[in-house]
Design a protein around this motif. Structure first.
Motif, PDB file in Angstrom:
ATOM      1  N   SER A  82      40.500  15.060 -15.352  1.00 46.85           N
ATOM      2  CA  SER A  82      39.471  16.049 -15.651  1.00 46.85           C
ATOM      3  C   SER A  82      38.630  16.392 -14.427  1.00 46.85           C
ATOM      4  CB  SER A  82      38.567  15.548 -16.774  1.00 46.85           C
ATOM      5  OG  SER A  82      37.950  14.318 -16.410  1.00 46.85           O
ATOM      6  N   ILE A 116      39.892  22.244 -20.526  1.00 49.05           N
ATOM      7  CA  ILE A 116      40.375  20.938 -20.967  1.00 49.05           C
ATOM      8  C   ILE A 116      40.876  20.999 -22.409  1.00 49.05           C
ATOM      9  CG2 ILE A 116      39.659  18.560 -21.459  1.00 49.05           C
ATOM     10  CD1 ILE A 116      37.720  18.793 -19.106  1.00 49.05           C
ATOM     11  N   VAL A 120      36.843  16.695 -25.196  1.00 50.11           N
ATOM     12  CA  VAL A 120      35.841  17.327 -24.327  1.00 50.11           C
ATOM     13  C   VAL A 120      34.451  16.732 -24.508  1.00 50.11           C
ATOM     14  CG1 VAL A 120      37.158  19.467 -24.371  1.00 50.11           C
ATOM     15  CG2 VAL A 120      35.241  19.183 -25.942  1.00 50.11           C
ATOM     16  N   GLU A 178      33.656  13.999 -21.836  1.00 49.59           N
ATOM     17  CA  GLU A 178      34.000  14.238 -20.433  1.00 49.59           C
ATOM     18  C   GLU A 178      32.751  14.247 -19.555  1.00 49.59           C
ATOM     19  OE1 GLU A 178      36.715  14.245 -18.915  1.00 49.59           O
ATOM     20  OE2 GLU A 178      38.191  14.369 -20.520  1.00 49.59           O
ATOM     21  N   PRO A 190      33.979  16.561 -15.105  1.00 49.18           N
ATOM     22  CA  PRO A 190      33.879  18.012 -14.906  1.00 49.18           C
ATOM     23  C   PRO A 190      32.462  18.537 -15.021  1.00 49.18           C
ATOM     24  CG  PRO A 190      34.888  17.525 -17.021  1.00 49.18           C
ATOM     25  CD  PRO A 190      34.825  16.241 -16.278  1.00 49.18           C
TER      26      PRO A 190
END
Length: 282
Positions: free
Chosen positions: A116, A146, A204, A207, A210
């Motif tokens: 990621s 993603i 997501v 995460e 990112p």
């Protein structure tokens, strides 16, 4: 007789190894959940949902981080899910054996397995650098990228499981391909597609990498999508490695909050699918 004993022994050994592997997986899963509950429940209070992230050494909550994570996750899924579902539909129903489909599957597999942080650097270069600053928009774009490959893969797999006879029956009644897709294929694969969307949300929502390169973070309440925005993954990352007990407790509580949210979404989705299936049969 000897072959029968060998088959029984092989079957017993395979069954024992499978049970052992399952037990090991469940043990570590239980250990993770126990650790989260043990450390996270201590910080669960009304202040967690009503106060902003505090300065070092002070008490506070995660209100701004919860709001920021919810906003960026919703925008990312709202952008990525339709693209993923439509791409998965094309791969399963319209371009199954074409060269373009093979290329799309290859790119999708690369994105699915890509770290990621690579996606975060990519969005940083194409969104953050031209804009000149971090923003929730860039974070949402990264989360959408993603979410797309997860949705594409699950949608294609679920649509391929729909019996060919259902599609042929719809075609025999004179339905156009788009009508067959909307009225026959999608309803038949509804639970699988919904599961794919939940997998995308679960992917997501936690995460961190990112968002460090796109949305960054903020200690204040902000609804401006064109500015840095607080979010749970980055706050958990920062607070967990801090020397302040108050911040460490917020990190545990934030991690538990994400876990419980994904669990609640999964249960809610199952209930909705179960409620819709009898209505479709009548």
């Amino acid at each position: 007789m000897k072959r029968s004993l060998i088959r029984k022994f092989s079957n017993g050994a395979a069954l024992a190894l499978s049970m052992a592997a399952t037990g090991v997986g469940l043990f570590f899963l239980g250990a993770i959940l126990y650790t989260l509950l043990k450390n996270g429940l201590a910080g669960m209070s009304l202040h967690l949902f009503t106060q902003m992230t505090p300065p070092p050494g002070a008490a506070g909550g995660l209100l701004n981080a919860i709001f920021g994570s919810a906003v960026m996750t919703l925008i990312g899924i709202a952008v990525g899910a339709p693209v993923g579902v439509l791409a998965g539909t094309y791969l399963a129903e319209y371009g199954a054996n074409s060269k373009l489909s093979a290329l799309i599957r290859f790119v999708n597999d690369v994105l699915l397995s890509a770290p990621s942080i690579i996606i975060g650097l990519f969005v940083y270069q194409i969104v953050v650098v031209p804009m000149g600053h971090f923003s929730a928009i860039a974070g949402s774009v990264a989360l959408a990228i993603i979410a797309i490959p997860v949705t594409v893969r699950t949608t294609e797999d679920m649509l391929r499981l729909v019996p060919q006879g259902m599609k042929d029956a719809s075609t025999a009644l004179g339905a156009y391909p788009w009508r067959t897709t909307l009225s026959v294929i999608y309803p038949a694969a509804r639970s699988g597609i919904l599961t794919g969307l939940l997998l995308a949300i679960a992917r997501v929502s936690g995460e961190t990498a990112p968002l460090l390169f796109t949305a960054l973070n903020s200690q204040f309440w902000s609804t401006n999508l064109n500015a840095p925005m607080a979010n749970l993954p980055v706050d958990i990352y920062l607070f967990a490695q801090s020397p302040y007990p108050e911040w460490q407790q917020l990190a545990w509580s934030g991690a538990l909050l994400i876990t419980l949210t994904i669990l609640a979404l999964s249960i809610f989705a199952r209930i909705i699918v179960s409620a819709l299936q009898p209505a479709r049969r009548t």
